[in-house]
Design a protein around this motif. Sequence first.
Motif, PDB file in Angstrom:
ATOM      1  N   GLU A  55      55.269  40.318  20.999  1.00 52.79           N
ATOM      2  CA  GLU A  55      56.325  39.357  20.687  1.00 52.79           C
ATOM      3  C   GLU A  55      57.233  39.112  21.889  1.00 52.79           C
ATOM      4  N   ALA A  56      57.356  40.100  22.762  1.00 44.57           N
ATOM      5  CA  ALA A  56      58.167  39.963  23.968  1.00 44.57           C
ATOM      6  C   ALA A  56      57.386  39.308  25.113  1.00 44.57           C
ATOM      7  N   GLY A  57      56.129  38.904  24.841  1.00 40.38           N
ATOM      8  CA  GLY A  57      55.351  38.194  25.853  1.00 40.38           C
ATOM      9  C   GLY A  57      54.328  39.030  26.596  1.00 40.38           C
ATOM     10  N   TYR A  58      54.184  40.316  26.230  1.00 41.09           N
ATOM     11  CA  TYR A  58      53.234  41.190  26.905  1.00 41.09           C
ATOM     12  C   TYR A  58      51.897  41.180  26.185  1.00 41.09           C
ATOM     13  N   GLU A  59      50.823  41.258  26.969  1.00 40.14           N
ATOM     14  CA  GLU A  59      49.495  41.356  26.368  1.00 40.14           C
ATOM     15  C   GLU A  59      48.554  42.102  27.298  1.00 40.14           C
ATOM     16  N   GLU A  60      47.617  42.807  26.673  1.00 39.66           N
ATOM     17  CA  GLU A  60      46.551  43.463  27.413  1.00 39.66           C
ATOM     18  C   GLU A  60      45.420  42.455  27.552  1.00 39.66           C
ATOM     19  N   VAL A  61      44.824  42.391  28.739  1.00 40.12           N
ATOM     20  CA  VAL A  61      43.684  41.506  28.957  1.00 40.12           C
ATOM     21  C   VAL A  61      42.420  42.331  28.761  1.00 40.12           C
ATOM     22  N   PRO A  62      41.602  41.983  27.759  1.00 42.05           N
ATOM     23  CA  PRO A  62      40.382  42.768  27.505  1.00 42.05           C
ATOM     24  C   PRO A  62      39.353  42.553  28.613  1.00 42.05           C
ATOM     25  N   LEU A  63      38.991  43.637  29.285  1.00 39.56           N
ATOM     26  CA  LEU A  63      38.040  43.558  30.396  1.00 39.56           C
ATOM     27  C   LEU A  63      36.754  44.341  30.147  1.00 39.56           C
ATOM     28  N   LEU A  64      36.807  45.339  29.293  1.00 38.10           N
ATOM     29  CA  LEU A  64      35.656  46.207  29.078  1.00 38.10           C
ATOM     30  C   LEU A  64      34.445  45.393  28.634  1.00 38.10           C
ATOM     31  N   GLY A  65      33.336  45.575  29.355  1.00 40.78           N
ATOM     32  CA  GLY A  65      32.092  44.893  29.008  1.00 40.78           C
ATOM     33  C   GLY A  65      31.961  43.492  29.577  1.00 40.78           C
ATOM     34  N   PHE A  69      32.787  51.042  42.258  1.00 35.23           N
ATOM     35  CA  PHE A  69      31.460  50.570  41.892  1.00 35.23           C
ATOM     36  C   PHE A  69      30.495  51.737  41.772  1.00 35.23           C
ATOM     37  N   ILE A  70      29.632  51.654  40.758  1.00 38.31           N
ATOM     38  CA  ILE A  70      28.579  52.650  40.571  1.00 38.31           C
ATOM     39  C   ILE A  70      27.278  51.908  40.298  1.00 38.31           C
ATOM     40  N   SER A  71      26.156  52.573  40.543  1.00 37.58           N
ATOM     41  CA  SER A  71      24.864  51.948  40.237  1.00 37.58           C
ATOM     42  C   SER A  71      24.479  52.276  38.803  1.00 37.58           C
ATOM     43  N   ASP A  72      23.748  51.337  38.189  1.00 43.40           N
ATOM     44  CA  ASP A  72      23.331  51.501  36.797  1.00 43.40           C
ATOM     45  C   ASP A  72      22.010  50.769  36.606  1.00 43.40           C
ATOM     46  N   ASP A  73      20.932  51.544  36.522  1.00 47.08           N
ATOM     47  CA  ASP A  73      19.603  50.957  36.386  1.00 47.08           C
ATOM     48  C   ASP A  73      19.370  50.308  35.026  1.00 47.08           C
ATOM     49  N   SER A  74      20.268  50.539  34.067  1.00 47.60           N
ATOM     50  CA  SER A  74      20.082  49.938  32.741  1.00 47.60           C
ATOM     51  C   SER A  74      20.512  48.470  32.713  1.00 47.60           C
ATOM     52  N   LEU A  75      21.210  48.025  33.764  1.00 47.74           N
ATOM     53  CA  LEU A  75      21.634  46.626  33.822  1.00 47.74           C
ATOM     54  C   LEU A  75      20.521  45.763  34.407  1.00 47.74           C
ATOM     55  N   GLU A  76      20.606  44.472  34.135  1.00 46.75           N
ATOM     56  CA  GLU A  76      19.662  43.506  34.707  1.00 46.75           C
ATOM     57  C   GLU A  76      19.831  43.494  36.227  1.00 46.75           C
ATOM     58  N   ALA A  77      18.793  43.076  36.915  1.00 44.25           N
ATOM     59  CA  ALA A  77      18.842  42.975  38.370  1.00 44.25           C
ATOM     60  C   ALA A  77      19.963  42.019  38.772  1.00 44.25           C
ATOM     61  N   GLY A  78      20.852  42.476  39.639  1.00 42.90           N
ATOM     62  CA  GLY A  78      21.941  41.658  40.140  1.00 42.90           C
ATOM     63  C   GLY A  78      23.158  41.579  39.225  1.00 42.90           C
ATOM     64  N   GLU A  79      23.086  42.152  38.049  1.00 39.40           N
ATOM     65  CA  GLU A  79      24.192  42.074  37.096  1.00 39.40           C
ATOM     66  C   GLU A  79      25.299  43.060  37.474  1.00 39.40           C
ATOM     67  N   GLN A  80      26.542  42.642  37.271  1.00 36.69           N
ATOM     68  CA  GLN A  80      27.698  43.505  37.468  1.00 36.69           C
ATOM     69  C   GLN A  80      28.573  43.409  36.230  1.00 36.69           C
ATOM     70  N   ARG A  81      28.905  44.564  35.632  1.00 40.94           N
ATOM     71  CA  ARG A  81      29.710  44.616  34.406  1.00 40.94           C
ATOM     72  C   ARG A  81      30.823  45.642  34.565  1.00 40.94           C
ATOM     73  N   ILE A  82      31.967  45.338  33.978  1.00 40.88           N
ATOM     74  CA  ILE A  82      33.062  46.297  33.922  1.00 40.88           C
ATOM     75  C   ILE A  82      32.730  47.258  32.789  1.00 40.88           C
ATOM     76  N   THR A  83      32.486  48.520  33.147  1.00 42.21           N
ATOM     77  CA  THR A  83      32.020  49.493  32.162  1.00 42.21           C
ATOM     78  C   THR A  83      33.048  50.577  31.838  1.00 42.21           C
ATOM     79  N   GLU A 122      36.031  50.420  36.541  1.00 42.93           N
ATOM     80  CA  GLU A 122      34.780  50.839  37.163  1.00 42.93           C
ATOM     81  C   GLU A 122      33.764  49.744  36.848  1.00 42.93           C
ATOM     82  N   VAL A 123      33.068  49.303  37.892  1.00 48.55           N
ATOM     83  CA  VAL A 123      32.073  48.246  37.759  1.00 48.55           C
ATOM     84  C   VAL A 123      30.693  48.842  37.992  1.00 48.55           C
TER      85      VAL A 123
END
Length: 170
Positions: A77-87, A100-114, A134-135
């Motif tokens: 109500e005071a104007g504050y908000e969290e911006v959802p970034l996960l995923g 940044f970390i490597s993750d073989d479960s992601l598609e080739a070239g994909e980058q996700r906030i995990t 962490e990406v």
Amino acid sequence: LEPQVEPGEEEPEAEQETQYDEAKEKSRIARAYKDIENSKTDEERLTNAIRLKTFGQRINATEDIAAADSLIAELKEAGYEEVPLLGTKYVEGMTLESTFISDDSLEAGEQRITKVRSPQINKDGKIVQTAEVEVSNGPALEAEARDKAEAAPEVDKEFDPAAARAEQDL
């Protein structure tokens, strides 16, 4: 709501996420209440309320979740908000602090906030607290980064700029 990780703590692996130690979570909840009480800014209060809610959700502490929701609503109500970034997809140039970390479960070239270590908080639509995240990089990005590192020109560690200038002046 995004899971928060205490500084210096590691988040449990995905398979273990539902196996939280109730005593540890109660201790984290108590610490979050103390941090809310000692917050100097509304951004800190919102960050700590989000932590309180996350810890409460881990052990289904409904009173703590309700207290966090109430504080989050008050700050909204005071104007504050969290911006959802996960995923969400990571895009180069985003305003956040990232590791940044490597993750073989992601598609080739994909980058996700995990993982979100600290949330992005906006006040009236403007960033007042930058997120710490962490990406995870898909395999192709890891190979691309390795190729760039191998293709980079070698740096002459023996190079002396003063000697080079003196040589040019001759």
